[in-house]
Write a protein that holds these residues in place. Structure first.
Motif, PDB file in Angstrom:
ATOM      1  N   ASP A 187       0.917  -1.108   0.101  1.00 28.84           N
ATOM      2  CA  ASP A 187      -0.068   0.145  -0.011  1.00 28.84           C
ATOM      3  C   ASP A 187       0.968   1.357   0.066  1.00 28.84           C
ATOM      4  N   VAL A 188       0.631   2.290  -1.084  1.00 25.04           N
ATOM      5  CA  VAL A 188       1.148   3.393  -0.943  1.00 25.04           C
ATOM      6  C   VAL A 188       0.061   4.638  -1.134  1.00 25.04           C
ATOM      7  N   PHE A 189       0.252   5.473  -0.500  1.00 27.62           N
ATOM      8  CA  PHE A 189      -0.804   6.586  -0.241  1.00 27.62           C
ATOM      9  C   PHE A 189      -0.228   7.935  -1.003  1.00 27.62           C
ATOM     10  N   THR A 190      -1.086   8.844  -1.544  1.00 22.69           N
ATOM     11  CA  THR A 190      -0.572  10.061  -1.776  1.00 22.69           C
ATOM     12  C   THR A 190      -1.515  11.022  -1.082  1.00 22.69           C
ATOM     13  N   ILE A 191      -0.694  12.225  -0.963  1.00 19.38           N
ATOM     14  CA  ILE A 191      -1.165  13.303   0.055  1.00 19.38           C
ATOM     15  C   ILE A 191      -0.614  14.605  -0.552  1.00 19.38           C
ATOM     16  N   GLY A 192      -1.325  15.796  -0.511  1.00 14.69           N
ATOM     17  CA  GLY A 192      -0.651  16.981  -0.756  1.00 14.69           C
ATOM     18  C   GLY A 192      -0.995  17.786   0.492  1.00 14.69           C
ATOM     19  N   HIS A 193       0.108  18.798   0.743  1.00 12.85           N
ATOM     20  CA  HIS A 193       0.110  19.717   1.933  1.00 12.85           C
ATOM     21  C   HIS A 193      -0.932  20.528   2.068  1.00 12.85           C
ATOM     22  N   SER A 194      -1.478  20.840   0.908  1.00 13.21           N
ATOM     23  CA  SER A 194      -2.626  21.867   0.999  1.00 13.21           C
ATOM     24  C   SER A 194      -2.367  23.083   1.777  1.00 13.21           C
ATOM     25  N   ARG A 195      -3.123  23.720   2.552  1.00 14.01           N
ATOM     26  CA  ARG A 195      -2.866  24.847   3.336  1.00 14.01           C
ATOM     27  C   ARG A 195      -2.565  24.561   4.758  1.00 14.01           C
ATOM     28  N   HIS A 196      -2.687  23.252   5.222  1.00 12.22           N
ATOM     29  CA  HIS A 196      -2.579  22.584   6.660  1.00 12.22           C
ATOM     30  C   HIS A 196      -1.291  23.205   7.298  1.00 12.22           C
ATOM     31  N   ASP A 197      -1.712  23.474   8.464  1.00 14.39           N
ATOM     32  CA  ASP A 197      -0.416  23.645   9.291  1.00 14.39           C
ATOM     33  C   ASP A 197       0.084  22.456   9.657  1.00 14.39           C
ATOM     34  N   ILE A 198       1.430  22.525  10.146  1.00 17.95           N
ATOM     35  CA  ILE A 198       2.253  21.246  10.209  1.00 17.95           C
ATOM     36  C   ILE A 198       1.655  20.146  11.163  1.00 17.95           C
ATOM     37  N   ALA A 199       1.050  20.812  12.196  1.00 16.88           N
ATOM     38  CA  ALA A 199       0.397  19.914  13.325  1.00 16.88           C
ATOM     39  C   ALA A 199      -0.823  18.879  12.621  1.00 16.88           C
ATOM     40  N   ALA A 200      -1.775  19.676  11.742  1.00 20.79           N
ATOM     41  CA  ALA A 200      -2.842  18.990  11.097  1.00 20.79           C
ATOM     42  C   ALA A 200      -2.378  18.194  10.235  1.00 20.79           C
ATOM     43  N   PHE A 201      -1.121  18.457   9.538  1.00 17.92           N
ATOM     44  CA  PHE A 201      -0.730  17.380   8.375  1.00 17.92           C
ATOM     45  C   PHE A 201       0.020  16.154   8.821  1.00 17.92           C
ATOM     46  N   VAL A 202       0.792  16.389  10.072  1.00 19.59           N
ATOM     47  CA  VAL A 202       1.179  15.207  10.812  1.00 19.59           C
ATOM     48  C   VAL A 202       0.092  14.636  11.291  1.00 19.59           C
ATOM     49  N   ALA A 203      -0.987  14.953  11.694  1.00 20.51           N
ATOM     50  CA  ALA A 203      -1.982  14.195  12.246  1.00 20.51           C
ATOM     51  C   ALA A 203      -2.768  13.207  11.219  1.00 20.51           C
ATOM     52  N   LEU A 204      -2.883  13.783  10.055  1.00 17.28           N
ATOM     53  CA  LEU A 204      -3.487  13.196   8.906  1.00 17.28           C
ATOM     54  C   LEU A 204      -2.478  11.988   8.578  1.00 17.28           C
ATOM     55  N   LEU A 205      -1.414  12.115   8.653  1.00 15.67           N
ATOM     56  CA  LEU A 205      -0.387  11.012   8.434  1.00 15.67           C
ATOM     57  C   LEU A 205      -0.712   9.811   9.400  1.00 15.67           C
ATOM     58  N   GLN A 206      -0.435  10.440  10.814  1.00 14.67           N
ATOM     59  CA  GLN A 206      -0.679   9.562  11.830  1.00 14.67           C
ATOM     60  C   GLN A 206      -1.859   8.834  11.928  1.00 14.67           C
ATOM     61  N   ARG A 207      -3.085   9.441  11.510  1.00 12.54           N
ATOM     62  CA  ARG A 207      -4.377   8.779  11.704  1.00 12.54           C
ATOM     63  C   ARG A 207      -4.576   7.580  10.623  1.00 12.54           C
ATOM     64  N   HIS A 208      -3.485   7.631   9.414  1.00  8.08           N
ATOM     65  CA  HIS A 208      -3.722   6.463   8.567  1.00  8.08           C
ATOM     66  C   HIS A 208      -2.128   5.829   8.611  1.00  8.08           C
ATOM     67  N   SER A 209      -1.626   5.954  10.019  1.00  2.00           N
ATOM     68  CA  SER A 209      -0.391   5.129  10.391  1.00  2.00           C
ATOM     69  C   SER A 209       0.628   5.058   9.148  1.00  2.00           C
ATOM     70  N   ILE A 210       1.070   6.194   8.763  1.00  2.00           N
ATOM     71  CA  ILE A 210       2.111   6.501   7.738  1.00  2.00           C
ATOM     72  C   ILE A 210       3.301   6.572   8.502  1.00  2.00           C
ATOM     73  N   GLY A 211       4.231   5.577   8.060  1.00  2.00           N
ATOM     74  CA  GLY A 211       5.672   5.780   8.559  1.00  2.00           C
ATOM     75  C   GLY A 211       6.674   6.306   7.992  1.00  2.00           C
ATOM     76  N   LEU A 212       6.296   6.429   6.679  1.00  2.00           N
ATOM     77  CA  LEU A 212       7.337   7.355   5.688  1.00  2.00           C
ATOM     78  C   LEU A 212       6.692   8.268   4.804  1.00  2.00           C
ATOM     79  N   LEU A 213       7.157   9.366   4.632  1.00  2.00           N
ATOM     80  CA  LEU A 213       6.700  10.508   3.768  1.00  2.00           C
ATOM     81  C   LEU A 213       7.841  10.358   2.761  1.00  2.00           C
ATOM     82  N   ALA A 214       7.326   9.956   1.232  1.00  2.00           N
ATOM     83  CA  ALA A 214       8.378  10.063   0.241  1.00  2.00           C
ATOM     84  C   ALA A 214       7.826  11.418  -0.379  1.00  2.00           C
ATOM     85  N   ASP A 215       8.730  12.439  -0.607  1.00  2.00           N
ATOM     86  CA  ASP A 215       8.466  13.543  -1.115  1.00  2.00           C
ATOM     87  C   ASP A 215       9.068  13.548  -2.490  1.00  2.00           C
ATOM     88  N   VAL A 216       7.870  13.782  -3.547  1.00  2.00           N
ATOM     89  CA  VAL A 216       8.227  13.778  -4.912  1.00  2.00           C
ATOM     90  C   VAL A 216       8.122  14.871  -5.740  1.00  2.00           C
TER      91      VAL A 216
END
Length: 146
Positions: free
Chosen positions: A32-61
């Motif tokens: 499984d690989v998911f995509t996400i855009g940062h949008s206008r989130h502050d960093i806390a909200a962005f990290v919370a999204l990643l944590q909510r879905h148990s993301i352990g690695l962000l691959a910045d493309v």
């Protein structure tokens, strides 16, 4: 950006496939690989999204991993913020867009937009293929840790 789940945290699907569907086969070999855009989130909200879905690695493309309007998503600051929350960060520059058109005819002449055509041409290069293979292998290694 692409995010890979940390299956050690989620107790992700057991080896052998999707138990709900009762299938072995192709699903058992998928990662499984998911995509996400940062949008206008502050960093806390962005990290919370990643944590909510148990993301352990962000691959910045993103080819150029910075943002003038949202500096919390500049590469160094983003990597530091993620690391503080136990999320790994890795930049895959060769997968990013904003490419110049190569000289000569394009194999992707159907794209009217020059930027899209240039990216489609770039996606056919050895550099893109190698970086994509590296990303896929990285995701598989993380998936096997479960």
């Amino acid at each position: 950006m692409i995010a890979a789940p940390d299956s050690s945290q989620t107790g992700a699907r057991p080896a052998g496939g999707d138990p709900a569907a009762g299938r072995q086969g192709w699903r058992a070999r998928m990662t499984d690989v998911f995509t996400i855009g940062h949008s206008r989130h502050d960093i806390a909200a962005f990290v919370a999204l990643l944590q909510r879905h148990s993301i352990g690695l962000l691959a910045d493309v993103r080819r150029k991993p910075w943002s003038g309007r949202h500096p919390q998503f500049n590469r160094d600051r983003l990597a530091e913020s993620l690391r503080a929350e136990g999320i790994d960060y890795r930049h895959f520059e060769a997968l990013g867009g904003y490419r110049e058109s190569a000289p000569g005819p394009s194999r992707n002449a159907g794209w009217r937009d020059g930027f899209l055509r240039a990216y489609a041409d770039h996606a056919l290069t050895g550099a893109f293929a190698a970086s994509f293979a590296d990303l896929a292998a990285t995701a598989k290694r993380r998936d096997r840790k479960s």
